[in-house]
Write an enzyme that holds these catalytic residues in place. Structure first.
Site, PDB file in Angstrom:
ATOM      1  NE  ARG A  18      42.550 -13.981  -2.170  1.00 17.89           N
ATOM      2  CZ  ARG A  18      43.802 -13.843  -1.728  1.00 17.89           C
ATOM      3  NH1 ARG A  18      44.409 -12.695  -2.033  1.00 17.89           N
ATOM      4  NH2 ARG A  18      44.321 -14.765  -0.933  1.00 17.89           N
ATOM      5  CG  ASN A  36      41.155 -12.078   0.909  1.00 20.39           C
ATOM      6  OD1 ASN A  36      39.884 -12.506   0.297  1.00 20.39           O
ATOM      7  ND2 ASN A  36      41.920 -12.995   1.198  1.00 20.39           N
TER       8      ASN A  36
END
Length: 92
Positions: A18, A36
């Site tokens: 990320r 996520n």
């Protein structure tokens, strides 16, 4: 400007996917978010020009050093007008 929903599967959580995605998106001027998913995948919504989105997608196929990307799905969707690119820490 286009809007893409990108779903990345493989060993992609716990490997800074990320945060690396945000760094790449910021360099490219892409707006949107990355998060996520509960099933172990990473989900991205990204808006930008064709070159920027193609470049981000190329990164998504590789990921950061410790990632093992197995599959990437992309679908085009309607623009949402994101103002920046964010890492969403809450799993959605």
């Amino acid at each position: 400007m286009k809007h893409w929903n990108i779903l990345i599967s493989g060993n992609v959580q716990g490997v800074y996917f990320r945060f690396t995605t945000k760094a790449v998106a910021d360099q490219l001027g892409v707006k949107g978010f990355v998060t996520n998913k509960p099933d172990g995948k990473v989900y991205v919504e990204a808006e930008g020009d064709q070159f920027a989105l193609d470049s981000l997608l190329e990164f998504c196929h590789e990921g950061p050093d410790r990632a093992e990307v197995e599959h990437v799905e992309v679908e085009e969707a309607e623009l949402k007008g994101f103002k920046n690119f964010e890492v969403i820490k809450k799993v959605i």
